[in-house]
Design an enzyme around this catalytic site. Structure first.
Site, PDB file in Angstrom:
ATOM      1  N   HIS A 159      -1.395   3.330  -4.145  1.00 26.71           N
ATOM      2  CA  HIS A 159      -1.512   1.957  -4.643  1.00 26.71           C
ATOM      3  C   HIS A 159      -2.093   1.926  -6.043  1.00 26.71           C
ATOM      4  O   HIS A 159      -2.613   2.914  -6.561  1.00 26.71           O
ATOM      5  CB  HIS A 159      -2.357   1.113  -3.679  1.00 26.71           C
ATOM      6  CG  HIS A 159      -3.791   1.546  -3.548  1.00 26.71           C
ATOM      7  ND1 HIS A 159      -4.753   1.271  -4.492  1.00 26.71           N
ATOM      8  CD2 HIS A 159      -4.421   2.239  -2.566  1.00 26.71           C
ATOM      9  CE1 HIS A 159      -5.912   1.761  -4.107  1.00 26.71           C
ATOM     10  NE2 HIS A 159      -5.741   2.363  -2.941  1.00 26.71           N
ATOM     11  N   CYS A 175      -7.099   6.808   0.190  1.00 30.28           N
ATOM     12  CA  CYS A 175      -5.846   6.397  -0.428  1.00 30.28           C
ATOM     13  C   CYS A 175      -5.703   7.028  -1.811  1.00 30.28           C
ATOM     14  O   CYS A 175      -6.656   7.530  -2.385  1.00 30.28           O
ATOM     15  CB  CYS A 175      -5.782   4.876  -0.544  1.00 30.28           C
ATOM     16  SG  CYS A 175      -5.602   4.046   1.048  1.00 30.28           S
TER      17      CYS A 175
END
Length: 199
Positions: A159, A175
């Site tokens: 992301h 992440c």
């Protein structure tokens, strides 16, 4: 004339505040489209080392074209291309105790995703919101690619970030973070179903 200058100064101050705003990234998200893409920077911060800026390189991975390979030690993400080439992006990765490796697939993609901190993160950080709508202040940034394994959401994502100077560092909850315009570039190049290898 003076009021126009004041208004411009307020816009610049607001933009700087958005750019500096930061939350610890979580990985459980849903999505809502936010029209504030104009707030996304289109240049690299001058403090970001050159090696973490997008580059066309000789592919070091040995994987098939179309594969995303994340080298967590060097903080690089490679998108393998034909003819022995790859696009290399700088990334931020999981801090100690939050890293992971293995294979996954891009199971879904979202523009300006909402952020829903997972229960484990809320236990550690009870001051965090239960949900944050997508937009420039959201820690998931402009785009998110949701990583699935065996048809199930791993809760890990590739992301964007509203903290661009975390690129090249191990600071996330597992992440993979990218500069917003880099994650947008990758998002446009990669289809749902693409193989992802995290090393």
């Amino acid at each position: 004339m003076k009021s126009a200058s004041s208004a411009s100064a307020r816009v610049l101050l607001a933009s700087a505040t958005i750019a500096l705003a930061g939350l610890v990234s979580g990985c459980t998200t849903s999505s809502t489209l936010d029209p504030t893409a104009a707030a996304m920077a289109t240049t690299y911060p001058s403090a970001l080392p050159v090696e973490f800026r997008r580059q066309d390189v000789t592919d070091p991975t040995g994987e098939a074209p179309g594969t995303i390979v994340i080298d967590t030690a060097s903080k690089f993400l490679y998108l393998v291309e034909p003819n022995g080439r790859a696009v290399r992006y700088g990334v931020g990765v999981g801090k100690e105790g939050f890293g992971w490796n293995g294979e996954a697939k891009v199971g879904a993609k979202q523009e300006w995703p909402d952020w829903v901190p997972p229960p484990e993160m809320l236990q550690r950080r009870p001051e965090l919101p239960l949900r944050m709508s997508g937009g420039p202040e959201n820690p998931l940034g402009a785009r998110a690619m949701y990583l699935y394994r065996d048809g199930k959401d791993t809760l890990y994502r590739i992301h964007g970030t509203n903290e661009p100077l975390t690129i090249g560092k191990a600071m996330s909850s597992g992440c993979i973070r990218m500069i917003n315009f880099d994650v947008t570039d990758l998002y446009e190049r990669v289809p749902v179903g693409a193989k992802v290898v995290v090393r």
